[in-house]
Write an enzyme that holds these catalytic residues in place. Sequence first.
Site, PDB file in Angstrom:
ATOM      1  N   GLY A  46      39.551  15.714  72.241  1.00  0.00           N
ATOM      2  CA  GLY A  46      40.122  17.050  72.595  1.00  0.00           C
ATOM      3  C   GLY A  46      39.761  18.210  71.530  1.00  0.00           C
ATOM      4  N   GLN A  51      42.734  24.808  66.025  1.00  0.00           N
ATOM      5  CA  GLN A  51      42.303  23.627  65.012  1.00  0.00           C
ATOM      6  C   GLN A  51      41.140  24.014  64.131  1.00  0.00           C
ATOM      7  OE1 GLN A  51      42.482  20.747  68.046  1.00  0.00           O
ATOM      8  NE2 GLN A  51      43.173  19.559  66.637  1.00  0.00           N
ATOM      9  N   CYS A  91      45.980  12.937  66.936  1.00  0.00           N
ATOM     10  CA  CYS A  91      45.300  14.581  66.745  1.00  0.00           C
ATOM     11  C   CYS A  91      44.554  14.743  65.708  1.00  0.00           C
ATOM     12  CB  CYS A  91      46.495  15.558  66.622  1.00  0.00           C
ATOM     13  SG  CYS A  91      45.966  17.181  66.266  1.00  0.00           S
ATOM     14  N   LEU A  92      43.058  15.199  65.820  1.00  0.00           N
ATOM     15  CA  LEU A  92      42.333  15.379  64.732  1.00  0.00           C
ATOM     16  C   LEU A  92      42.727  16.330  63.650  1.00  0.00           C
ATOM     17  CD1 LEU A  92      39.091  16.210  66.475  1.00  0.00           C
ATOM     18  CD2 LEU A  92      39.681  14.126  65.547  1.00  0.00           C
ATOM     19  N   HIS A 133      48.373  18.632  75.456  1.00  0.00           N
ATOM     20  CA  HIS A 133      48.153  18.313  73.848  1.00  0.00           C
ATOM     21  C   HIS A 133      47.344  19.876  73.387  1.00  0.00           C
ATOM     22  CE1 HIS A 133      47.570  15.882  70.157  1.00  0.00           C
ATOM     23  NE2 HIS A 133      46.875  17.083  70.128  1.00  0.00           N
ATOM     24  N   GLU A 134      46.358  20.089  74.017  1.00  0.00           N
ATOM     25  CA  GLU A 134      45.415  21.162  73.459  1.00  0.00           C
ATOM     26  C   GLU A 134      46.065  22.408  73.866  1.00  0.00           C
ATOM     27  OE1 GLU A 134      43.261  20.193  71.444  1.00  0.00           O
ATOM     28  OE2 GLU A 134      43.212  18.014  71.918  1.00  0.00           O
ATOM     29  N   HIS A 137      48.250  23.314  71.343  1.00  0.00           N
ATOM     30  CA  HIS A 137      47.805  23.921  69.931  1.00  0.00           C
ATOM     31  C   HIS A 137      47.622  25.430  70.221  1.00  0.00           C
ATOM     32  CE1 HIS A 137      46.777  20.384  67.537  1.00  0.00           C
ATOM     33  NE2 HIS A 137      46.221  19.958  68.333  1.00  0.00           N
TER      34      HIS A 137
HETATM   35 NI    NI Z   1      45.502  17.805  68.663  1.00  0.00          NI
END
Ligand code: NI
Length: 167
Positions: A46, A51, A91-92, A133-134, A137
């Site tokens: 995701g 991000q 998370c990235l 989660h996204e 963000h």
């Molecule tokens: Ni994330």
Amino acid sequence: MALLKILHYPDPRLHTVAKPIAEVNDEIRRLAADMAETMYAAPGIGLAATQIDRHIRMLVVDISEEKNSLLTLINPRILLKEGEAMHEEGCLSVPGIYDKVSRAERIRVQATNLAGESFELDADGLLGICIQHEIDHLEGKVFVEYLSRLKQTRIKHKLTKQAKEAM
Ligand code: NI
């Protein structure tokens, strides 16, 4: 297509609240394609526009093994939340950190697709968690903010040190 640079926690830009997308045009479709390419290359399941330092309400997810179930959600809104589930998340933007977070077990989301059409989606399991989660963000929230103060401080120190070493 292009790979985009992913912001890393504790970058303050990750706390920006994203603005709604007024029109789904070619620029948005191009950005969505770049976001998907960036997510697959990472690799991740995701990615939210926040991000990659674009503060508009769009996210991409694909939880499939085969990487052939890409979903793009524009202006996503959670209509319904049911139950509770604890899962380990990563998370990235927080590389190498994994921890358990409590989320709704099932959600119903309303969003716009890349054709500019509204749709609704029921999601549970990993997909439901990933979408929650996204969407966080887009609200400027990173999953580590659900953890204890002590853990957050440790994670900040660790990632700041890693970033310095990488320079
Ligand atoms: Ni994330």
